[in-house]
Design a protein around this motif. Structure first.
Motif, short mmCIF file in Angstrom:
data_model
loop_
_atom_site.label_atom_id
_atom_site.label_comp_id
_atom_site.label_asym_id
_atom_site.label_seq_id
_atom_site.Cartn_x
_atom_site.Cartn_y
_atom_site.Cartn_z
N GLY A 250 0.82 -1.21 0.00
CA GLY A 250 0.00 0.00 0.00
C GLY A 250 0.85 1.25 0.00
N TYR A 251 1.84 1.28 0.87
CA TYR A 251 2.73 2.44 0.96
C TYR A 251 3.68 2.56 -0.23
CZ TYR A 251 1.41 3.84 5.71
OH TYR A 251 0.73 4.31 6.81
N GLU A 252 4.15 1.45 -0.76
CA GLU A 252 5.13 1.49 -1.86
C GLU A 252 4.47 1.73 -3.21
OE1 GLU A 252 8.49 1.26 -1.76
OE2 GLU A 252 8.46 1.17 0.43
N ASN A 253 3.30 1.16 -3.42
CA ASN A 253 2.72 1.11 -4.77
C ASN A 253 1.30 1.68 -4.87
OD1 ASN A 253 5.09 -0.31 -5.64
ND2 ASN A 253 4.23 -2.17 -4.74
N ARG A 254 0.37 1.17 -4.04
CA ARG A 254 -1.03 1.54 -4.25
C ARG A 254 -1.33 2.98 -3.88
NH1 ARG A 254 -3.81 -1.31 -0.73
NH2 ARG A 254 -2.07 -2.53 0.09
N LEU A 255 -0.57 3.55 -2.93
CA LEU A 255 -0.77 4.96 -2.57
C LEU A 255 -0.72 5.83 -3.83
CD1 LEU A 255 -1.07 6.99 -0.19
CD2 LEU A 255 1.42 7.07 -0.09
N TYR A 256 0.19 5.51 -4.71
CA TYR A 256 0.38 6.28 -5.94
C TYR A 256 -0.50 5.74 -7.07
CZ TYR A 256 4.10 7.57 -2.85
OH TYR A 256 4.77 8.00 -1.73
N LEU A 257 -0.45 4.44 -7.31
CA LEU A 257 -1.20 3.86 -8.43
C LEU A 257 -2.71 4.05 -8.27
CD1 LEU A 257 0.75 0.48 -8.80
CD2 LEU A 257 0.59 2.26 -10.55
N ASP A 258 -3.25 3.79 -7.08
CA ASP A 258 -4.70 3.88 -6.90
C ASP A 258 -5.18 5.32 -7.05
OD1 ASP A 258 -4.62 1.19 -6.33
OD2 ASP A 258 -5.68 1.33 -4.41
N SER A 259 -4.43 6.27 -6.48
CA SER A 259 -4.89 7.65 -6.58
C SER A 259 -4.85 8.13 -8.03
CB SER A 259 -4.08 8.56 -5.67
OG SER A 259 -2.70 8.39 -5.85
N LEU A 261 -4.88 6.14 -10.88
CA LEU A 261 -5.58 5.34 -11.88
C LEU A 261 -6.96 4.86 -11.42
CD1 LEU A 261 -2.44 3.35 -13.10
CD2 LEU A 261 -3.54 5.29 -14.24
N LYS A 262 -7.25 4.98 -10.12
CA LYS A 262 -8.59 4.61 -9.62
C LYS A 262 -9.30 5.78 -8.97
CE LYS A 262 -7.83 -0.34 -9.02
NZ LYS A 262 -7.54 -1.46 -8.09
N GLY A 263 -8.60 6.87 -8.76
CA GLY A 263 -9.23 8.06 -8.17
C GLY A 263 -9.51 7.94 -6.68
N SER A 264 -8.83 7.04 -5.99
CA SER A 264 -9.00 6.95 -4.54
C SER A 264 -7.70 6.50 -3.90
CB SER A 264 -10.12 5.97 -4.19
OG SER A 264 -9.81 4.68 -4.72
N TYR A 265 -7.45 6.95 -2.68
CA TYR A 265 -6.31 6.43 -1.93
C TYR A 265 -6.70 5.09 -1.31
CZ TYR A 265 -3.62 10.79 -2.26
OH TYR A 265 -2.91 11.88 -2.72
N PRO A 266 -5.74 4.17 -1.17
CA PRO A 266 -6.08 2.86 -0.60
C PRO A 266 -6.53 2.99 0.86
CG PRO A 266 -3.70 3.07 -0.98
CD PRO A 266 -4.33 4.28 -1.58
N GLN A 267 -7.67 2.34 1.18
CA GLN A 267 -8.27 2.46 2.52
C GLN A 267 -7.32 1.97 3.61
OE1 GLN A 267 -10.74 4.13 3.63
NE2 GLN A 267 -11.34 4.74 1.55
N ASP A 268 -6.56 0.89 3.33
CA ASP A 268 -5.69 0.36 4.39
C ASP A 268 -4.60 1.37 4.76
OD1 ASP A 268 -4.47 -0.08 1.89
OD2 ASP A 268 -3.64 -2.04 2.44
N VAL A 269 -4.07 2.09 3.76
CA VAL A 269 -3.04 3.09 4.04
C VAL A 269 -3.65 4.28 4.77
CG1 VAL A 269 -1.35 4.66 3.02
CG2 VAL A 269 -1.61 2.34 2.11
N LEU A 270 -4.81 4.75 4.31
CA LEU A 270 -5.46 5.89 4.99
C LEU A 270 -5.76 5.54 6.45
CD1 LEU A 270 -8.01 7.32 2.38
CD2 LEU A 270 -5.71 8.12 2.93
N ALA A 271 -6.23 4.30 6.68
CA ALA A 271 -6.55 3.88 8.06
C ALA A 271 -5.27 3.83 8.89
CB ALA A 271 -7.25 2.53 8.05
N ASP A 272 -4.19 3.35 8.27
CA ASP A 272 -2.93 3.26 8.98
C ASP A 272 -2.38 4.65 9.32
OD1 ASP A 272 -0.87 1.28 9.90
OD2 ASP A 272 0.41 2.50 8.61
N LEU A 273 -2.57 5.61 8.41
CA LEU A 273 -2.09 6.97 8.66
C LEU A 273 -2.94 7.64 9.75
CD1 LEU A 273 -1.48 8.15 4.98
CD2 LEU A 273 0.27 7.93 6.75
#
Ligand code: PNW
Length: 446
Positions: A250-259, A261-273
């Motif tokens: 989530g921190y290495e890849n999805r934080l950037y890719l999801d925002s 290419l999917k228009g949202s930050y990954p929920q697991d990373v947001l919850a962790d932050l």
């Protein structure tokens, strides 16, 4: 169709974009010429103890003066694509306002030289050299810096837009976040996790605003982000390691890719932050729509995998290169390319960096024998070829780097180039890998 199989020759598509990459601060030198302003790397590299041997980019590979010779080198190699970056403080010395014509002229000469030699220019707008004046106004912690970046991008698009076929916005936002604001061994040298992820959001926002600026200019050029992606594997078979690897991803890849290419930050990373984090509080309505403005391609940079233990640490599995963070694992190239295509749809991909540092010396016979680089590139290109055969729309591949250069905190000790630079004389010598790469390009494979 592409011939595959373990024994046959590997043939790439005939229009494959064989390339090499550099960045402005790492090669140009001439930091005080033609009206260039200071960047955060000028400041940071002068702080005692920040770079190996106190090295700075003041001279680097002197590319600012030797660009014509370097263009000839690229032609001799047969490059089809050259990825370079534009120095923001050459265009806007203070980070805002009217563009500096002499700065623009340098890149116009470079781009024209590429066209004359039949090489496609791929230009990165930001490869870490933030104007110091903007850093003095809180840099990427300030939302305003994203808007300043869009203004800068707009000036560059108006002056050079029609001559550059592919624009890349921000090089490796993650490295700015992690090295600049978590570990602190890159400019601006901070160790502040709460600031780091706010910086991530503003870098993503800056990307989206620049994409919108290019669209508003009715350009026919293509544009996309440049992300360094790390496949994250569990270090063992435990469910705890699997969960830890998932969050690490989530921190290495999805934080950037999801925002993007999917228009949202990954929920697991947001919850962790956490909802009280500066990043989460800094996200405004509409930001994700800007960040996910449609792009034309995604640039992927692959260097190393990460093996994640049950308690969330990274562990070494494979031999490293001279860069202690780099484990040599060519299958990671296949895994990351196929994963991006599977999870984010068939968006055109380009590999904009892949390479390693080797302990090169200039032999008494005038040659540089970097056999390790040939093995590395051959294995990573074979993995990229397998990904193409599996349906990944990979257009091009850029070796990091064309030239030995200023490797940030490592200074000039690590040599990443296909071409050796003798810094005492600035003489360029094609390494054995450069001769090999030239024949790969000429034959379309190996
Ligand atoms: C990239 N990691 O940085 C940069 O884009 C280049 O400027 C740099 O010279 C090159 O790779 C070699 O380091 C990276 O920790 C920094 O995996 C860190 C990592 C990867 C790339």
């Amino acid at each position: 169709s592409i011939p595959t199989g373990p024994t046959g020759p590997l043939r790439f598509p005939s229009d494959f974009g064989w390339g090499a990459a550099t960045s402005a601060y790492q090669i140009e030198g001439a930091t005080k010429e033609d009206g260039r302003g200071e960047s955060v790397w000028d400041t940071f590299s002068r702080v005692p103890g920040r770079t190996r041997n106190g090295d700075t980019g003041d001279v680097a590979a002197d590319h600012y003066h030797r660009y014509a010779e370097d263009l000839d080198l690229m032609r001799d190699l047969g490059l089809r694509s050259y990825r370079f970056s534009i120095s923001w403080p050459r265009i806007q010395p203070d980070g805002t306002g009217a563009p500096n014509q002499r700065g623009l002229d340098f890149y116009r000469r470079l781009i024209d030289g590429l066209h004359e030699r039949g090489i496609e220019p791929m230009a990165t707008l930001f490869h870490w050299d933030l104007p110091q004046a903007l850093q003095d106004a809180d840099g990427w912690e300030s939302r305003d810096t994203a808007h300043r970046f869009a203004d800068y991008a707009d000036s560059v698009f108006s002056a050079l837009g029609d001559r550059v076929s592919v624009w890349l916005t921000i090089n490796e936002p993650k490295t700015v976040v992690q090295n600049g604001y978590l570990i602190g061994h890159h400019a601006p040298g901070r160790q502040d996790p709460d600031a780091a992820y706010l910086v991530a959001h503003h870098l993503q926002l800056a990307h989206g605003l620049a994409v919108r600026a290019l669209r508003a200019a009715n350009s026919t050029s293509r544009i996309g982000p440049a992300l360094n992606l790390h496949p994250c594997y569990p270090a063992d078979d435990s469910p705890e390691a699997a969960a830890a690897a998932q969050l690490y991803d989530g921190y290495e890849n999805r934080l950037y890719l999801d925002s993007l290419l999917k228009g949202s930050y990954p929920q697991d990373v947001l919850a962790d932050l956490g909802s009280r984090s500066r990043m989460v509080r800094g996200i405004r309505d509409g930001d994700l729509a800007v960040i996910s403005s449609p792009v034309d391609l995604l640039a992927v940079q692959y260097y190393t995998p990460i093996y994640v233990t049950a308690d969330g640490r990274s562990e070494q599995r494979w031999p490293t290169s001279e860069a202690e963070w780099q484990q040599i694992y060519p299958d990671g190239m296949y895994d990351i390319l196929t994963r991006v295509t599977r999870d984010y749809g068939p968006i055109p991909l380009t590999v904009t960096e892949n390479g390693l540092p080797t302990p090169d010396t200039l032999g008494t016979d005038g040659t540089v024998d970097d056999a390790g680089r040939i093995t590395f590139l051959r294995d990573h290109l074979a993995a990229a070829h397998r990904a193409i055969a599996a349906g990944v729309p990979l257009e091009s591949f850029h070796v990091w780097s064309l030239l030995d250069n200023f490797e940030w905190a490592e200074g000039y000790d690590q040599r990443w180039g296909l071409v050796y630079v003798d810094y005492a004389t600035q003489r360029r010598v094609l390494k054995r890998s450069a001769h090999w790469y030239r024949s790969v390009i000429a034959e379309g494979g190996f």
